[in-house]
Design a protein around this motif. Sequence first.
Motif, mmCIF file in Angstrom:
data_model
loop_
_atom_site.group_PDB
_atom_site.id
_atom_site.type_symbol
_atom_site.label_atom_id
_atom_site.label_comp_id
_atom_site.label_asym_id
_atom_site.label_seq_id
_atom_site.Cartn_x
_atom_site.Cartn_y
_atom_site.Cartn_z
ATOM 1 N N GLN A 32 -0.706 -9.150 -11.807
ATOM 2 C CA GLN A 32 0.751 -9.089 -11.652
ATOM 3 C C GLN A 32 1.147 -8.001 -10.655
ATOM 4 O OE1 GLN A 32 2.847 -8.291 -15.316
ATOM 5 N NE2 GLN A 32 4.862 -8.267 -14.320
ATOM 6 N N ALA A 33 0.485 -6.846 -10.741
ATOM 7 C CA ALA A 33 0.783 -5.755 -9.808
ATOM 8 C C ALA A 33 0.446 -6.164 -8.374
ATOM 9 C CB ALA A 33 0.012 -4.505 -10.212
ATOM 10 N N ASN A 34 -0.702 -6.817 -8.175
ATOM 11 C CA ASN A 34 -1.086 -7.273 -6.840
ATOM 12 C C ASN A 34 -0.090 -8.293 -6.294
ATOM 13 O OD1 ASN A 34 -3.352 -5.763 -6.151
ATOM 14 N ND2 ASN A 34 -4.722 -7.079 -7.346
ATOM 15 N N ARG A 35 0.378 -9.175 -7.174
ATOM 16 C CA ARG A 35 1.348 -10.171 -6.732
ATOM 17 C C ARG A 35 2.661 -9.502 -6.314
ATOM 18 N NH1 ARG A 35 1.286 -12.762 -10.913
ATOM 19 N NH2 ARG A 35 3.256 -12.108 -11.880
ATOM 20 N N LEU A 36 3.066 -8.480 -7.049
ATOM 21 C CA LEU A 36 4.284 -7.745 -6.693
ATOM 22 C C LEU A 36 4.127 -7.011 -5.363
ATOM 23 C CD1 LEU A 36 5.350 -6.312 -10.170
ATOM 24 C CD2 LEU A 36 6.596 -7.991 -8.803
ATOM 25 N N VAL A 37 2.941 -6.499 -5.113
ATOM 26 C CA VAL A 37 2.684 -5.810 -3.834
ATOM 27 C C VAL A 37 2.841 -6.783 -2.670
ATOM 28 C CG1 VAL A 37 0.897 -4.716 -2.420
ATOM 29 C CG2 VAL A 37 1.217 -4.006 -4.797
ATOM 30 N N GLN A 38 2.280 -7.976 -2.818
ATOM 31 C CA GLN A 38 2.396 -8.972 -1.758
ATOM 32 C C GLN A 38 3.845 -9.424 -1.570
ATOM 33 O OE1 GLN A 38 -0.331 -12.098 -2.816
ATOM 34 N NE2 GLN A 38 -2.161 -10.797 -2.572
ATOM 35 N N GLU A 39 4.562 -9.613 -2.650
ATOM 36 C CA GLU A 39 5.962 -10.031 -2.541
ATOM 37 C C GLU A 39 6.814 -8.935 -1.897
ATOM 38 O OE1 GLU A 39 7.042 -10.964 -6.515
ATOM 39 O OE2 GLU A 39 5.979 -12.899 -6.561
ATOM 40 N N THR A 40 6.488 -7.686 -2.214
ATOM 41 C CA THR A 40 7.237 -6.571 -1.612
ATOM 42 C C THR A 40 6.978 -6.498 -0.115
ATOM 43 O OG1 THR A 40 7.000 -5.354 -3.703
ATOM 44 C CG2 THR A 40 7.689 -4.103 -1.770
ATOM 45 N N GLN A 41 5.750 -6.764 0.296
ATOM 46 C CA GLN A 41 5.456 -6.790 1.732
ATOM 47 C C GLN A 41 6.236 -7.888 2.437
ATOM 48 O OE1 GLN A 41 1.191 -7.171 1.714
ATOM 49 N NE2 GLN A 41 0.841 -4.970 1.417
ATOM 50 N N GLN A 42 6.405 -9.026 1.778
ATOM 51 C CA GLN A 42 7.209 -10.103 2.358
ATOM 52 C C GLN A 42 8.683 -9.696 2.452
ATOM 53 O OE1 GLN A 42 6.453 -13.513 -0.122
ATOM 54 N NE2 GLN A 42 4.324 -13.740 0.552
ATOM 55 N N ASP A 69 -6.413 2.503 -8.899
ATOM 56 C CA ASP A 69 -6.093 3.467 -7.831
ATOM 57 C C ASP A 69 -5.709 2.761 -6.542
ATOM 58 O OD1 ASP A 69 -6.558 5.575 -9.527
ATOM 59 O OD2 ASP A 69 -8.619 5.909 -8.852
ATOM 60 N N GLN A 70 -6.338 1.611 -6.284
ATOM 61 C CA GLN A 70 -5.999 0.846 -5.089
ATOM 62 C C GLN A 70 -4.565 0.311 -5.177
ATOM 63 O OE1 GLN A 70 -7.913 0.523 -2.333
ATOM 64 N NE2 GLN A 70 -6.164 -0.518 -1.375
ATOM 65 N N VAL A 71 -4.183 -0.158 -6.355
ATOM 66 C CA VAL A 71 -2.821 -0.641 -6.546
ATOM 67 C C VAL A 71 -1.826 0.515 -6.384
ATOM 68 C CG1 VAL A 71 -1.201 -1.671 -8.186
ATOM 69 C CG2 VAL A 71 -3.536 -2.531 -8.049
ATOM 70 N N ILE A 127 6.060 -1.986 -10.193
ATOM 71 C CA ILE A 127 4.632 -1.711 -9.944
ATOM 72 C C ILE A 127 4.253 -0.345 -10.515
ATOM 73 C CG2 ILE A 127 2.907 -1.342 -8.142
ATOM 74 C CD1 ILE A 127 4.533 -3.255 -6.373
ATOM 75 N N THR A 128 5.146 0.630 -10.384
ATOM 76 C CA THR A 128 4.876 1.967 -10.938
ATOM 77 C C THR A 128 4.713 1.897 -12.451
ATOM 78 O OG1 THR A 128 6.171 2.985 -9.155
ATOM 79 C CG2 THR A 128 5.761 4.311 -11.124
ATOM 80 N N SER A 129 5.577 1.155 -13.099
ATOM 81 C CA SER A 129 5.487 1.008 -14.549
ATOM 82 C C SER A 129 4.181 0.325 -14.956
ATOM 83 C CB SER A 129 6.690 0.207 -15.056
ATOM 84 O OG SER A 129 6.607 -0.005 -16.445
ATOM 85 N N ASP A 173 -1.363 1.252 -2.734
ATOM 86 C CA ASP A 173 -0.481 0.274 -2.092
ATOM 87 C C ASP A 173 0.977 0.536 -2.448
ATOM 88 O OD1 ASP A 173 -2.693 -0.933 -0.990
ATOM 89 O OD2 ASP A 173 -2.885 -2.436 -2.571
ATOM 90 N N LYS A 174 1.199 0.909 -3.718
ATOM 91 C CA LYS A 174 2.561 1.208 -4.146
ATOM 92 C C LYS A 174 3.128 2.421 -3.411
ATOM 93 C CE LYS A 174 3.178 3.845 -7.371
ATOM 94 N NZ LYS A 174 3.423 5.290 -7.569
ATOM 95 N N ASP A 175 2.331 3.479 -3.266
ATOM 96 C CA ASP A 175 2.784 4.674 -2.542
ATOM 97 C C ASP A 175 3.064 4.360 -1.071
ATOM 98 O OD1 ASP A 175 2.530 6.147 -4.854
ATOM 99 O OD2 ASP A 175 0.508 6.866 -4.386
ATOM 100 N N HIS A 176 2.234 3.495 -0.506
ATOM 101 C CA HIS A 176 2.440 3.106 0.899
ATOM 102 C C HIS A 176 3.753 2.335 1.054
ATOM 103 C CE1 HIS A 176 1.353 1.980 4.976
ATOM 104 N NE2 HIS A 176 1.655 0.722 4.680
ATOM 105 N N LEU A 177 4.053 1.454 0.120
ATOM 106 C CA LEU A 177 5.304 0.699 0.167
ATOM 107 C C LEU A 177 6.508 1.629 0.009
ATOM 108 C CD1 LEU A 177 4.276 -2.402 -1.986
ATOM 109 C CD2 LEU A 177 4.611 -2.341 0.492
#
Length: 218
Positions: free
Chosen positions: A7-17, A71-73, A44-46, A76-80
């Motif tokens: 779910q977190a990975n999916r949110l990261v991809q959607e945020t990039q879009q 940690d990878q997630v 994603i933080t939660s 990605d969250k910090d980068h966003l």
Amino acid sequence: MESLYHQANRLVQETQQCFEKLEKVSDLNSDPIEKEIQARIDTITSICERLDIMVYKEPLTRRTNSKYRVDQVKYDKDHLQAALDTYKNRKYQRLQEEREREALLSHQFKLNNYEETAILMDHSQSFYSSKHHDSLKSANQGVDDMLQSGAGILESLKDQRMTLKGAHRRLYDIANTLGLSNTTMRLIERRAYQDRFILIGGIVFTCLVIAAIIYYFT
């Protein structure tokens, strides 16, 4: 844990879009997309906080790999989040520049009162001109005093040279009278020759000092 991680990975991809959409809209219409991006990042933080707790419940054989994935997630969250903050800062600068440009274009400039301005300028110029004249006069007087002092020093050196020359002549006459040896006479002449260079050196040094003072003050 796996479902939360996906779910977190999916949110990261959607945020990039969402960032791709953000680049296509104007600054005035970007607020809804910015809020959507921030909401996804908060989600994603939660999820990452929950994953941090669940990592320590994993078996030791899988804990290291699970922590690496979490940690990878988080990375990605910090980068966003950093990308969103950068966009907001640039947007604020663009809007601020636009407001300043509009304010400048809409500002009506008024002409100054010519008579009042002229009086102020004349008074200011008169004050600074008088002050500058006094400074030049003081500097000129100082240079004249130094020139007179230098002339006095040169005259004194000239008198000393004449005195030494007369003393040398008298010594030479006395030596001839007393019948001194040629060696003694050569020593006297050598000393007089050396004194001549000392005198010339003193004159040259004094002239250089006076020239440097004149150059500095003029």
